[in-house]
Design a protein around this motif. Structure first.
Motif, short mmCIF file in Angstrom:
data_model
loop_
_atom_site.label_atom_id
_atom_site.label_comp_id
_atom_site.label_asym_id
_atom_site.label_seq_id
_atom_site.Cartn_x
_atom_site.Cartn_y
_atom_site.Cartn_z
N UNK A 128 31.57 7.36 107.86
CA UNK A 128 30.34 7.86 107.22
C UNK A 128 29.83 7.04 106.10
N UNK A 129 30.57 5.85 105.60
CA UNK A 129 30.08 5.32 104.42
C UNK A 129 29.32 4.14 104.58
N UNK A 130 29.13 3.58 105.80
CA UNK A 130 28.56 2.30 105.62
C UNK A 130 26.95 2.39 105.49
N UNK A 131 26.27 1.41 104.90
CA UNK A 131 24.93 1.30 104.59
C UNK A 131 23.87 1.21 105.69
N UNK A 132 24.31 0.98 106.82
CA UNK A 132 23.30 0.70 107.93
C UNK A 132 22.49 1.81 108.49
N UNK A 133 21.52 1.84 108.87
CA UNK A 133 20.44 2.63 109.32
C UNK A 133 20.78 2.72 110.82
N UNK A 134 20.85 3.87 111.56
CA UNK A 134 21.09 4.14 112.80
C UNK A 134 20.14 4.81 113.53
N UNK A 135 20.00 4.88 114.80
CA UNK A 135 18.87 5.83 115.62
C UNK A 135 19.26 7.32 115.30
N UNK A 136 18.22 8.21 115.42
CA UNK A 136 18.28 9.55 115.14
C UNK A 136 19.52 10.19 115.60
N UNK A 137 20.19 10.17 116.83
CA UNK A 137 21.29 10.73 117.36
C UNK A 137 22.41 10.16 116.80
N UNK A 141 25.27 12.46 114.71
CA UNK A 141 26.64 12.49 115.03
C UNK A 141 27.57 12.06 113.99
N UNK A 142 27.18 11.20 113.19
CA UNK A 142 27.96 10.76 112.06
C UNK A 142 27.99 11.84 110.81
N UNK A 143 26.62 12.37 110.82
CA UNK A 143 26.51 13.64 109.86
C UNK A 143 27.49 14.86 110.54
N UNK A 144 27.35 15.15 111.59
CA UNK A 144 28.09 16.14 112.26
C UNK A 144 29.48 15.89 112.12
#
Length: 175
Positions: A128-137, A141-144
């Motif tokens: 949950x804690x890195x600063x990278x930007x990922x695609x929407x899903x 997933x990370x938020x979920x």
């Protein structure tokens, strides 16, 4: 007792979970609940390594990566659930389209499992804690996964972060 162990890859979560289950079970049945659904040789090698690591510890294995209610448990079982991370991936990405309702369903399935087991030790990767930007899903997933862990942390007795094999308690105590 209900314990949530969080940590990065190879942090020592699974080893600590095994030791905790041995203490908690005190001779009662110990179940290693495996959630990984292997898709390639790397996954199968990881499963083989985990089997070798817990050989001789006295665990029986339940392989169930989703719909947790369908798996039977012996009475008074101490369950090592490895892992919340894979459970959510299975629930969220097994269909033709990603399932946005999977985090809430996974959390509820784990809470129900915690009522069926005498003791439950859940292992979850901390992603949950890195600063990278990922695609929407990936972000969903990370938020979920964070929501699932917050739900468990609210209900569980102990929340512990494992780093380099060292436990850091955020809530409760370790047996």
């Amino acid at each position: 007792m209900k314990i949530l162990l969080l940590g990065g890859s190879k942090s020592g979560k699974s080893g600590l979970a095994q030791r905790l289950c041995v203490r908690l079970a005190a001779g009662a049945p110990m179940i290693y609940w495996a959630t990984m659904e292997p898709v390639d040789g790397e996954d199968r090698a990881r499963i083989a390594r985990h089997l070798d690591e817990r050989a001789g510890w006295g665990f029986s294995t339940v392989e169930c990566g989703r719909a947790l209610e369908r798996a039977a448990l012996p009475e008074r079982a101490c369950v090592l659930f490895d892992s919340v991370t894979a459970l959510l991936a299975n629930e969220m990405f097994s269909g033709a389209q990603p399932d946005a309702a999977a985090p809430e369903r996974a959390a509820q399935e784990l809470l129900a499992l915690s009522c069926r087991a005498a003791h439950l030790v859940c292992v979850c990767d901390d992603i949950f804690r890195d600063g990278a930007a990922y695609d929407e899903w990936t972000e969903r997933y990370r938020s979920g996964l964070a929501r699932v862990c917050r739900t468990l942390a609210t209900e569980f007795d102990t929340v512990c972060e494992v780093t380099a094999g060292l436990p850091h308690l955020w809530k409760g105590e370790l047996p």
